[in-house]
Design a protein around this motif. Structure first.
Motif, PDB file in Angstrom:
ATOM      1  N   MET A 594       0.902  -1.199   0.036  1.00 21.27           N
ATOM      2  CA  MET A 594       0.065   0.030   0.157  1.00 21.27           C
ATOM      3  C   MET A 594       0.973   1.226   0.106  1.00 21.27           C
ATOM      4  N   ALA A 595       0.403   2.323  -0.689  1.00 21.61           N
ATOM      5  CA  ALA A 595       1.315   3.529  -0.839  1.00 21.61           C
ATOM      6  C   ALA A 595       0.391   4.911  -0.916  1.00 21.61           C
ATOM      7  N   CYS A 596       0.954   5.752  -0.807  1.00 24.10           N
ATOM      8  CA  CYS A 596       0.615   7.274  -0.836  1.00 24.10           C
ATOM      9  C   CYS A 596       1.001   7.422  -2.260  1.00 24.10           C
ATOM     10  N   GLN A 597       0.001   7.834  -3.174  1.00 23.12           N
ATOM     11  CA  GLN A 597       0.296   8.004  -4.698  1.00 23.12           C
ATOM     12  C   GLN A 597       0.931   9.397  -4.806  1.00 23.12           C
ATOM     13  N   ASP A 598       0.828  10.277  -3.604  1.00 25.52           N
ATOM     14  CA  ASP A 598       1.309  11.537  -4.034  1.00 25.52           C
ATOM     15  C   ASP A 598       2.563  11.554  -3.281  1.00 25.52           C
ATOM     16  N   GLY A 599       3.091  10.472  -2.681  1.00 19.19           N
ATOM     17  CA  GLY A 599       4.426  10.320  -2.137  1.00 19.19           C
ATOM     18  C   GLY A 599       4.473  10.777  -0.666  1.00 19.19           C
ATOM     19  N   THR A 600       3.570  11.668  -0.148  1.00 20.05           N
ATOM     20  CA  THR A 600       3.459  11.985   1.411  1.00 20.05           C
ATOM     21  C   THR A 600       3.396  11.048   2.272  1.00 20.05           C
ATOM     22  N   ASN A 601       3.605  11.248   3.526  1.00 17.90           N
ATOM     23  CA  ASN A 601       3.653  10.329   4.683  1.00 17.90           C
ATOM     24  C   ASN A 601       2.097  10.022   4.851  1.00 17.90           C
ATOM     25  N   CYS A 602       1.071   9.839   4.356  1.00 15.52           N
ATOM     26  CA  CYS A 602      -0.114   9.792   4.587  1.00 15.52           C
ATOM     27  C   CYS A 602      -0.706   8.379   5.465  1.00 15.52           C
ATOM     28  N   LEU A 603       0.241   7.588   5.431  1.00 14.79           N
ATOM     29  CA  LEU A 603      -0.232   6.381   6.220  1.00 14.79           C
ATOM     30  C   LEU A 603       0.378   6.189   7.700  1.00 14.79           C
ATOM     31  N   THR A 604      -0.213   5.560   8.528  1.00 14.12           N
ATOM     32  CA  THR A 604       0.418   5.327   9.882  1.00 14.12           C
ATOM     33  C   THR A 604       0.762   4.025  10.145  1.00 14.12           C
ATOM     34  N   SER A 605       1.666   3.772  10.659  1.00 14.21           N
ATOM     35  CA  SER A 605       1.939   2.092  10.919  1.00 14.21           C
ATOM     36  C   SER A 605       0.844   1.560  11.971  1.00 14.21           C
ATOM     37  N   ASP A 606       0.255   2.377  12.879  1.00 11.14           N
ATOM     38  CA  ASP A 606      -0.594   1.679  13.905  1.00 11.14           C
ATOM     39  C   ASP A 606      -1.853   1.362  13.203  1.00 11.14           C
TER      40      ASP A 606
END
Length: 626
Positions: A594-606
């Motif tokens: 899974m990835a942020c397609q704008d490259g930002t840090n939009c996800l969180t590991s928790d």
């Protein structure tokens, strides 16, 4: 059919510079009557995935509410059961990043009532934007076949069966000057259980020809795990940039796609999607032209395309080599990709020189064949403004061969936008990819590629930074199990330098009970093995080759579940183990990415958790962040 898992807002994923508000997941108990995936809160989404559950014995049908398995009507895709190997899945997304997919209009049914399927989705706001990506056509195309080809499509030998524009809506103000039907996506699939090959063809009213052959899925697990070969094409911008025309107006020539079946009573499952606003077509700003070939390839090829793909054709027994101007298969230099032949039947290996893009990327390739008369197929898209001319971007494609050592070696010294690393067919050692800290105990490892020793498909690793050239090749390392073997690499650069590089913040094996002292987890563990949250731009989870347990990827709610949970609550995906047996998915390791397609840090590991079936067995986890 019931939904036994609540919708969970997790704050996941972005696409096209739009940060998503959440994601949802559902464990679906299947029935023979179709039921909507989700008609509750946040039912408008950007991406949806439906996958079979390993161990099931019945097929899963995804499509419209009017599904009829006996005729194929209303079915967009048939998912073949996984009795032990890879799990087939249906995936639909809008590349624009908008919430245009209505889960209340996406239906799932099962061949065997009571079995389960897994669904997950991501959304920006969860509400309608006014536009909907509508499944306008879902049906089987099969015999009896026409006695003649459409006008302008006589070049493809055999009875050409055209894909019709049935269900597509036209802009009435354009039909006098432009009778084309504009749409967003087409997908075709070999119908499971058929025995003959399907020859895909295209036509633009002037030129036509074959561009690939789809091998039948007879339902044998030894034939690529009973996967059904398919082909799909989508406007990379998420608009209605694809077009076809059936020649119905004034006897004009046909342009579009079709096929020629080996067996006249067999055919394809076909689905078309169109972006609509209140039942009207949304006119595109840019349009894409398609071309394809199948035959003996040229020794050199120069192209500018928004999509460029190559596939080996079934029935030919020699390898194809694609690379740069230094290409030399005998010495293993200059290689981007070696395509292993599909001689006896099964899935056909492919090389993506240019992934789907909204610009035309120039590329120069050298091509060599093990046997000079073997056929290679190719397909290309070219984008241009509606009514305008195509132009090339300043992006560039490169790469080559890297010789492996048993110690970690940096891949290069430059920064790139994307990279693909492939194992070399015929070689026998596993390949590890990771950071400078990479070692044989899996510390610093982001991916393990299983060798393609006896021949079939070659595993590969892909990484992309949507922000530009943010992948630092001096920080990306490769290591081989056998020194002197080599990997094949293709890269792309944009000329854009992001503010920060895309770096691996977590790389290595995660296992129960977690990697931090004082943990109280009983079954599942957090993605990083520790409590807390870390920002994420991309995540990759892999079942480690040679280990027995399946890996359950879940939401954070799985941390408090008692496993194994027969209801599969809070489960997003099940990764089937790679036992290293070529009869069981050819030694492939299933992954979840899974990835942020704008490259930002939009996800969180928790937002993620992991549960391997067997306690203390490791799972390979990699996290990248800007």
């Amino acid at each position: 059919m019931k939904t036994s898992l609540r919708v969970l807002p997790l704050g996941l994923l972005v696409n096209a510079a739009l940060v998503y508000a959440g994601t949802g997941a559902a464990t679906i108990t299947l029935a023979t009557a179709p039921a909507a995936v989700n008609c509750g809160a946040s039912s408008w989404v950007n991406t949806v995935i439906v996958s079979v559950v390993p161990g099931g014995e019945g097929k899963v049908y995804v499509g419209q509410s009017s599904q009829n398995p006996s005729t194929g009507s209303g079915i967009a895709q048939i998912l073949f059961p996984n009795e032990g190997a890879h799990s087939e899945q249906f995936q639909l997304s809008d590349p624009s990043g908008n919430d245009t997919i209505n889960l209340c209009n996406l239906y799932v049914a099962g061949e065997i009532s009571g079995e389960a399927a897994l669904a997950s989705w991501t959304y920006k706001n969860g509400t309608s934007t006014g536009n909907e990506l509508v499944l306008v056509q879902a049906q089987s195309y099969s015999g009896p076949i026409p006695s003649a080809e459409p006008i302008g499509c006589t070049g493809a030998t055999g009875p050409f069966v055209p894909i019709s524009p049935a269900g597509l809506v036209q802009d009435s103000s354009l039909t006098d000057t432009d009778p084309s039907y504009y749409f967003s996506k087409v997908r075709v699939q070999v119908i499971p259980g058929q025995e003959g090959k399907i020859h895909l063809a295209w036509c633009n009213g002037i030129t036509d020809g074959f561009f690939h052959i789809l091998y039948p899925n007879s339902g044998l697990l030894s034939e690529h795990s009973a996967w059904s070969e398919g082909w799909e094409l989508q406007d990379p911008s998420g608009q209605n940039g694809l077009s076809m025309f059936d020649g119905a107006v004034g006897g004009a020539p046909f342009h579009g796609w079709g096929f020629v079946p080996d067996i006249s009573t067999e055919g394809l499952q076909v689905a078309l999607w169109q972006l609509q606003a209140s039942g009207s077509v949304v006119d595109p700003a840019s349009v894409y032209s398609f071309s394809g070939t199948s035959g003996v390839p040229p020794a050199t090829l120069g192209a500018s395309a928004s999509r460029l793909r190559f596939r080996v054709e079934p029935g030919y027994c020699g390898k194809f080599y694609l690379g740069n101007s230094s290409l030399n298969p005998a010495t293993g230099t200059g290689l981007y990709k070696t395509l292993f032949p599909n001689c006896g039947g099964g899935w056909s290996e492919e090389f993506v020189a240019i992934p789907d893009s909204t610009v035309n990327v120039p590329v120069s390739l050298n091509i060599a064949a093990e046997f000079a008369t073997d056929f290679l197929s190719s397909e290309a898209l070219s984008v241009a403004p509606y009514g305008g001319s195509a132009s090339a971007s300043s992006q560039s494609v490169g790469g080559g061969t890297t010789v492996l050592s048993t110690s970690a070696t940096a891949i290069g010294s430059s920064f790139v936008h994307r990279i693909t690393i492939s194992v070399t067919p015929g070689q026998e050692g596993q390949v590890a990819i990771g950071t400078a800290a990479m070692s044989t105990d899996l510390t610093g490892v982001v991916a393990i590629l299983y060798p393609n020793t006896v021949g079939r498909w070659s595993e590969q690793f892909d990484l992309i930074d949507p922000q530009g050239d943010g992948i630092d090749l001096s920080a990306l390392y490769v290591m081989g199990e056998i020194a002197g073997e080599y990997v094949q690499i293709v890269t792309e650069t944009t000329g854009i330098t992001p503010a920060t590089p895309l770096s691996a913040s977590t790389a290595g094996a995660i296992s129960f009970p977690g990697s931090c002292t004082g943990n109280t987890y009983n079954y599942a563990v957090p993605l990083t093995g520790c409590p807390g949250s870390a920002p994420v731009s991309a995540v990759r989870i892999q079942a480690i080759p040679g280990l027995d347990p399946a890996v359950f990827v879940g939401t954070s709610a799985m941390l408090s579940d008692t496993e194994p949970d027969p209801t599969l609550s809070d489960t997003v995906k099940i990764l089937y183990p790679s036992l290293g047996d070529y009869d069981v998915h050819e030694g492939f390791s299933e992954t979840f990415a899974m990835a942020c397609q704008d490259g930002t840090n939009c996800l969180t590991s928790d937002a993620f958790s992991l549960w391997p079936e067997y306690a203390y067995y490791p799972v390979l986890v990699a996290i990248w962040q800007h």
